[in-house]
Design a protein around this motif. Structure first.
Motif, PDB file in Angstrom:
ATOM      1  N   MET A 247     -17.213 -12.931  21.346  1.00 14.91           N
ATOM      2  CA  MET A 247     -17.781 -14.181  20.862  1.00 14.91           C
ATOM      3  C   MET A 247     -17.509 -15.310  21.862  1.00 14.91           C
ATOM      4  SD  MET A 247     -17.226 -16.193  17.256  1.00 14.91           S
ATOM      5  CE  MET A 247     -17.556 -14.756  16.275  1.00 14.91           C
ATOM      6  N   ASN A 248     -16.322 -15.340  22.425  1.00 10.90           N
ATOM      7  CA  ASN A 248     -16.017 -16.344  23.440  1.00 10.90           C
ATOM      8  C   ASN A 248     -16.882 -16.170  24.685  1.00 10.90           C
ATOM      9  OD1 ASN A 248     -14.086 -18.000  22.209  1.00 10.90           O
ATOM     10  ND2 ASN A 248     -12.507 -16.460  22.553  1.00 10.90           N
ATOM     11  N   LEU A 249     -17.120 -14.930  25.101  1.00 10.43           N
ATOM     12  CA  LEU A 249     -17.976 -14.698  26.260  1.00 10.43           C
ATOM     13  C   LEU A 249     -19.401 -15.187  26.010  1.00 10.43           C
ATOM     14  CD1 LEU A 249     -16.731 -11.159  27.327  1.00 10.43           C
ATOM     15  CD2 LEU A 249     -16.385 -13.318  28.548  1.00 10.43           C
ATOM     16  N   VAL A 250     -19.923 -14.948  24.802  1.00 11.41           N
ATOM     17  CA  VAL A 250     -21.266 -15.429  24.462  1.00 11.41           C
ATOM     18  C   VAL A 250     -21.282 -16.957  24.456  1.00 11.41           C
ATOM     19  CG1 VAL A 250     -22.985 -15.556  22.616  1.00 11.41           C
ATOM     20  CG2 VAL A 250     -21.938 -13.365  23.185  1.00 11.41           C
ATOM     21  N   LEU A 251     -20.267 -17.576  23.863  1.00 12.14           N
ATOM     22  CA  LEU A 251     -20.230 -19.038  23.800  1.00 12.14           C
ATOM     23  C   LEU A 251     -20.037 -19.658  25.185  1.00 12.14           C
ATOM     24  CD1 LEU A 251     -18.196 -19.537  20.513  1.00 12.14           C
ATOM     25  CD2 LEU A 251     -20.652 -19.825  20.868  1.00 12.14           C
ATOM     26  N   PHE A 252     -19.253 -19.032  26.053  1.00 10.57           N
ATOM     27  CA  PHE A 252     -19.119 -19.528  27.426  1.00 10.57           C
ATOM     28  C   PHE A 252     -20.446 -19.422  28.178  1.00 10.57           C
ATOM     29  CE2 PHE A 252     -14.352 -18.477  27.319  1.00 10.57           C
ATOM     30  CZ  PHE A 252     -14.039 -19.763  26.912  1.00 10.57           C
ATOM     31  N   SER A 253     -21.189 -18.344  27.941  1.00  9.32           N
ATOM     32  CA  SER A 253     -22.510 -18.199  28.564  1.00  9.32           C
ATOM     33  C   SER A 253     -23.450 -19.291  28.082  1.00  9.32           C
ATOM     34  CB  SER A 253     -23.108 -16.832  28.243  1.00  9.32           C
ATOM     35  OG  SER A 253     -22.318 -15.808  28.757  1.00  9.32           O
TER      36      SER A 253
ATOM     37  N   GLY B   2      -6.050  -4.565  14.197  1.00 13.03           N
ATOM     38  CA  GLY B   2      -6.420  -5.816  14.840  1.00 13.03           C
ATOM     39  C   GLY B   2      -7.313  -5.667  16.051  1.00 13.03           C
ATOM     40  N   ILE B   3      -7.551  -4.440  16.481  1.00 11.56           N
ATOM     41  CA  ILE B   3      -8.351  -4.216  17.684  1.00 11.56           C
ATOM     42  C   ILE B   3      -9.779  -4.726  17.495  1.00 11.56           C
ATOM     43  CG2 ILE B   3      -9.402  -2.420  19.116  1.00 11.56           C
ATOM     44  CD1 ILE B   3      -6.808  -0.874  18.870  1.00 11.56           C
ATOM     45  N   GLY B   4     -10.361  -4.477  16.344  1.00  8.48           N
ATOM     46  CA  GLY B   4     -11.724  -4.947  16.083  1.00  8.48           C
ATOM     47  C   GLY B   4     -11.823  -6.457  16.141  1.00  8.48           C
ATOM     48  N   HIS B   5     -10.837  -7.149  15.562  1.00 10.93           N
ATOM     49  CA  HIS B   5     -10.830  -8.610  15.616  1.00 10.93           C
ATOM     50  C   HIS B   5     -10.664  -9.103  17.053  1.00 10.93           C
ATOM     51  CE1 HIS B   5     -10.133  -8.526  11.224  1.00 10.93           C
ATOM     52  NE2 HIS B   5     -10.721  -9.701  11.277  1.00 10.93           N
ATOM     53  N   LEU B   6      -9.856  -8.417  17.823  1.00 11.07           N
ATOM     54  CA  LEU B   6      -9.669  -8.793  19.219  1.00 11.07           C
ATOM     55  C   LEU B   6     -10.972  -8.658  19.997  1.00 11.07           C
ATOM     56  CD1 LEU B   6      -7.587  -9.528  21.461  1.00 11.07           C
ATOM     57  CD2 LEU B   6      -7.410  -7.080  21.863  1.00 11.07           C
ATOM     58  N   ILE B   7     -11.675  -7.552  19.818  1.00 12.12           N
ATOM     59  CA  ILE B   7     -12.959  -7.342  20.492  1.00 12.12           C
ATOM     60  C   ILE B   7     -13.954  -8.406  20.054  1.00 12.12           C
ATOM     61  CG2 ILE B   7     -14.920  -5.766  20.714  1.00 12.12           C
ATOM     62  CD1 ILE B   7     -12.898  -3.459  20.494  1.00 12.12           C
ATOM     63  N   LEU B   8     -13.989  -8.715  18.759  1.00 11.27           N
ATOM     64  CA  LEU B   8     -14.883  -9.762  18.258  1.00 11.27           C
ATOM     65  C   LEU B   8     -14.582 -11.109  18.901  1.00 11.27           C
ATOM     66  CD1 LEU B   8     -15.148  -9.169  14.416  1.00 11.27           C
ATOM     67  CD2 LEU B   8     -17.013  -9.251  16.039  1.00 11.27           C
ATOM     68  N   GLY B   9     -13.308 -11.462  18.955  1.00  7.74           N
ATOM     69  CA  GLY B   9     -12.939 -12.752  19.526  1.00  7.74           C
ATOM     70  C   GLY B   9     -13.305 -12.872  20.988  1.00  7.74           C
ATOM     71  N   VAL B  10     -13.014 -11.836  21.759  1.00  6.82           N
ATOM     72  CA  VAL B  10     -13.319 -11.859  23.195  1.00  6.82           C
ATOM     73  C   VAL B  10     -14.822 -11.929  23.420  1.00  6.82           C
ATOM     74  CG1 VAL B  10     -13.240 -10.472  25.312  1.00  6.82           C
ATOM     75  CG2 VAL B  10     -11.199 -10.707  23.895  1.00  6.82           C
TER      76      VAL B  10
ATOM     77  N   LYS C 137     -26.547 -10.008  31.035  1.00  2.97           N
ATOM     78  CA  LYS C 137     -25.102 -10.150  30.882  1.00  2.97           C
ATOM     79  C   LYS C 137     -24.756 -10.501  29.431  1.00  2.97           C
ATOM     80  CE  LYS C 137     -22.528 -13.428  33.076  1.00  2.97           C
ATOM     81  NZ  LYS C 137     -21.901 -14.098  34.222  1.00  2.97           N
ATOM     82  N   VAL C 138     -25.508 -11.411  28.840  1.00  4.20           N
ATOM     83  CA  VAL C 138     -25.253 -11.799  27.450  1.00  4.20           C
ATOM     84  C   VAL C 138     -25.568 -10.640  26.505  1.00  4.20           C
ATOM     85  CG1 VAL C 138     -25.913 -13.405  25.611  1.00  4.20           C
ATOM     86  CG2 VAL C 138     -25.635 -14.246  27.940  1.00  4.20           C
ATOM     87  N   LEU C 139     -26.571  -9.842  26.823  1.00  3.34           N
ATOM     88  CA  LEU C 139     -26.877  -8.674  25.992  1.00  3.34           C
ATOM     89  C   LEU C 139     -25.724  -7.672  26.000  1.00  3.34           C
ATOM     90  CD1 LEU C 139     -30.648  -8.044  26.749  1.00  3.34           C
ATOM     91  CD2 LEU C 139     -29.631  -8.910  24.640  1.00  3.34           C
TER      92      LEU C 139
ATOM     93  N   LEU D  99     -23.638  -6.446  22.722  1.00  2.00           N
ATOM     94  CA  LEU D  99     -23.348  -5.048  22.405  1.00  2.00           C
ATOM     95  C   LEU D  99     -21.862  -4.873  22.129  1.00  2.00           C
ATOM     96  CD1 LEU D  99     -24.246  -2.079  22.199  1.00  2.00           C
ATOM     97  CD2 LEU D  99     -23.764  -1.901  24.635  1.00  2.00           C
ATOM     98  N   PHE D 100     -21.034  -5.480  22.955  1.00  2.00           N
ATOM     99  CA  PHE D 100     -19.587  -5.480  22.767  1.00  2.00           C
ATOM    100  C   PHE D 100     -19.232  -6.109  21.414  1.00  2.00           C
ATOM    101  CE2 PHE D 100     -15.317  -7.036  24.470  1.00  2.00           C
ATOM    102  CZ  PHE D 100     -14.758  -5.776  24.508  1.00  2.00           C
ATOM    103  N   TYR D 101     -19.948  -7.175  21.059  1.00  2.00           N
ATOM    104  CA  TYR D 101     -19.739  -7.851  19.773  1.00  2.00           C
ATOM    105  C   TYR D 101     -20.049  -6.912  18.603  1.00  2.00           C
ATOM    106  CZ  TYR D 101     -20.169 -11.396  16.135  1.00  2.00           C
ATOM    107  OH  TYR D 101     -20.013 -12.122  14.989  1.00  2.00           O
TER     108      TYR D 101
END
Length: 111
Positions: free
Chosen positions: A98-104, A88-96, A49-51, A55-57
């Motif tokens: 990165m948060n998913l990785v940090l929540f994991s 701003g789409i790239g920054h949005l994808i990065l933020g989402v 899941k983190v991988l 990839l999304f990151y």
């Protein structure tokens, strides 16, 4: 060969805000993953899941850098392109992602 190098320098100096592009790549591309390696070595939280999140990151990071370069060219050439949402789409994808990785990581620490 020197003409190619000279053209690259002109592009760097005149057409883009590459200092912003380079700092994004350095901090988000290298430093983030160096810290992730240290955390993974100690807590072993990377699974399938983190991988997927990573990839999304990567997609978000490369899209951000590409669109920052395009934005720099558009600004220098004074083109009338009002697509701030696209940039701003790239920054949005990065933020989402990165948060998913940090929540994991947080969930791994709780267990």
């Amino acid at each position: 060969m020197s003409k190619k190098i000279g053209c690259g320098g002109v592009f760097y100096r005149e057409f883009t805000t590459l200092s912003v592009v380079y700092t994004h790549y350095l901090m988000l591309g290298m430093v983030f993953f160096l810290l992730l390696v240290v955390v993974e070595k100690n807590f072993h939280f990377v699974d399938n899941k983190v991988l997927k999140y990573l990839l999304f990151y990567h997609i978000g990071l490369n899209l951000t850098v590409f669109l920052l370069t395009i934005r720099g060219v558009v600004q220098v050439l004074s083109l009338d392109v009002s697509s701030a949402v696209l940039f701003g789409i790239g920054h949005l994808i990065l933020g989402v992602s990165m948060n998913l990785v940090l929540f994991s990581f947080r969930n791994c620490i709780k267990d």
